[in-house]
Design a protein around this motif. Structure first.
Motif, PDB file in Angstrom:
ATOM      1  N   UNK A 292     -55.175  67.645   6.554  1.00 24.48           N
ATOM      2  CA  UNK A 292     -55.199  69.095   6.682  1.00 24.48           C
ATOM      3  C   UNK A 292     -54.640  69.503   8.052  1.00 24.48           C
ATOM      4  N   UNK A 293     -53.578  70.340   8.120  1.00 21.70           N
ATOM      5  CA  UNK A 293     -53.028  70.748   9.418  1.00 21.70           C
ATOM      6  C   UNK A 293     -53.959  71.735  10.134  1.00 21.70           C
ATOM      7  N   UNK A 294     -53.767  71.864  11.414  1.00 15.96           N
ATOM      8  CA  UNK A 294     -54.566  72.802  12.216  1.00 15.96           C
ATOM      9  C   UNK A 294     -54.227  74.240  11.837  1.00 15.96           C
ATOM     10  N   UNK A 295     -55.163  75.154  12.036  1.00  9.89           N
ATOM     11  CA  UNK A 295     -54.880  76.569  11.698  1.00  9.89           C
ATOM     12  C   UNK A 295     -53.697  77.114  12.504  1.00  9.89           C
ATOM     13  N   UNK A 296     -52.864  77.944  11.832  1.00  5.41           N
ATOM     14  CA  UNK A 296     -51.691  78.601  12.428  1.00  5.41           C
ATOM     15  C   UNK A 296     -50.669  77.618  12.986  1.00  5.41           C
ATOM     16  N   UNK A 297     -50.718  76.367  12.554  1.00  4.12           N
ATOM     17  CA  UNK A 297     -49.747  75.376  13.056  1.00  4.12           C
ATOM     18  C   UNK A 297     -48.475  75.350  12.225  1.00  4.12           C
ATOM     19  N   UNK A 298     -48.513  75.957  11.045  1.00  8.42           N
ATOM     20  CA  UNK A 298     -47.337  75.964  10.182  1.00  8.42           C
ATOM     21  C   UNK A 298     -47.147  74.686   9.389  1.00  8.42           C
ATOM     22  N   UNK A 299     -48.079  73.771   9.489  1.00  3.44           N
ATOM     23  CA  UNK A 299     -47.981  72.519   8.742  1.00  3.44           C
ATOM     24  C   UNK A 299     -48.392  72.675   7.296  1.00  3.44           C
TER      25      UNK A 299
END
Length: 364
Positions: A292-299
């Motif tokens: 799961x990517x970090x919040x607001x990272x765009x991943x």
């Protein structure tokens, strides 16, 4: 598995000398079956025949058959029926077969037909190795299977692209044999063994008189049979049922590398040796994980795999195996190792290289 292997090996063990009939180890030279092959068409299929776009030879065969009946298709016509299939037809022509006798035939698809169930083979000439026609096959197929498909799902039992026609071929020509030629007959042994050839010749001479048989080599025994057909039949009927003492065969261990089966005869002996065998196991576990990517990272969320690999080697005790002169003792000694049939493949080969196994290894 080990108990099953032990049972199989013990069942094969027999006495060193066993009374055997000559017909079980030898056959008359020239008195054999001949394979027949034919190319034909199966019609009457329920939409399960060849797709002529992928099997163009089926369409060509159909047009050639129609021309024999005086039907000529217009230029450019390309019929594509789905109720016809190109097949190969095979049969065995037994010795002494005469015109008019019936043969069983096997029919197998060579195109992309889905099923031959319910089809009818039209008249198909069956040829021998010399290119001559020896039989004519025709009839309704018996296919030992069933299948159904709908909505992309498919269920099938057994094989649907091959079948049989009992008594589906009629012999049209007989094959000449040297049996009626008047020359001396010849017995061919199933395996080359000088002791067996001598024993067969001695048994025949003892029953039919001196000079009736001569062993020419380890596989061929010549017979001085009477010239008349009736006397020859009576002579061979007596010879085939003569019993003799079969000599002990050569020691041999047969290994099937595909199934792990090990079979040995009663002549196998084992010399004193020591064997150590351990098991090596490799375990691979793959566990799916979500990254799961970090919040607001765009991943983006992706699924990854976590792989754990472990290697475990179990120690094998050193076991001393005494010399064994009987098959039962050899089986007990090998069973004491606690090895699976697959492990026995490597153990037997190593024992052969060490000189402890007095037998010939044959891998099939």
């Amino acid at each position: 598995m080990k108990s099953l292997l032990l049972a199989v090996l013990l069942l094969i063990a027999a006495q060193a000398h066993a009374a055997t009939r000559i017909k079980e180890v030898a056959s008359v030279a020239g008195v054999r079956s001949n394979p027949l092959t034919g190319y034909g068409l199966v019609v009457g299929l329920d939409g399960s025949g060849d797709q002529t776009t992928q099997s163009p030879f089926t369409n060509q065969s159909l047009q050639a058959m129609l021309q024999q009946f005086g039907i000529t298709l217009p230029p450019g016509a390309n019929p594509s029926p789905r109720n016809i299939a190109a097949v190969l037809v095979t049969a065995q022509l037994p010795p002494f077969a005469q015109p008019g006798q019936a043969l069983d035939v096997t029919v197998a698809s060579i195109g992309n037909a889905k099923s031959l169930r319910g089809g009818t083979l039209i008249a198909t000439p069956m040829r021998g190795a010399d290119g001559q026609i020896y039989a004519l096959a025709q009839g309704n197929l018996i296919v030992g299977g069933a299948g159904a498909s709908a909505g992309g799902s498919k269920v099938q039992i057994n094989h649907l692209s091959a079948g049989r026609i009992p008594a589906g071929a009629t012999v049209e020509r007989s094959v000449p044999t040297p049996f009626h030629a008047g020359a001396p007959l010849q017995l061919d042994l199933a395996s080359s063994d000088f002791a067996t050839a001598r024993a067969v010749a001695e048994a025949i001479n003892k029953a039919k008189g001196a000079g009736s048989a001569q062993a020419l080599d380890g596989r061929v025994v010549r017979l001085n049979a009477p010239p008349s057909p009736e006397a020859r039949v009576a002579f061979l009927a007596d010879v085939e049922n003569l019993a003799f003492d079969l000599a002990m065969p050569a020691a041999r261990v047969v290994i099937n590398a595909r199934t792990g089966s090990v079979v040995m005869n009663q002549a196998v002996t084992l010399g004193p040796c020591a064997v150590a065998h351990g098991n090596l196991s490799v375990t691979i576990n793959a566990t799916p994980q979500v990254s799961q990517p970090a919040p607001l990272s765009g991943g983006q969320t992706v699924v990854t795999e976590k792989v754990d690999i472990s290697v475990k080697q179990e120690p094998g005790p050193l076991i001393q195996m005494p010399a064994s002169a009987k098959l039962a003792d050899v089986v007990k000694a090998l069973s004491a190792l606690g090895a699976t049939p697959g492990d026995l493949l490597a153990i037997l080969q190593a024992m052969k290289q060490a000189g402890a196994l007095q037998a010939e290894l044959e891998v099939i």
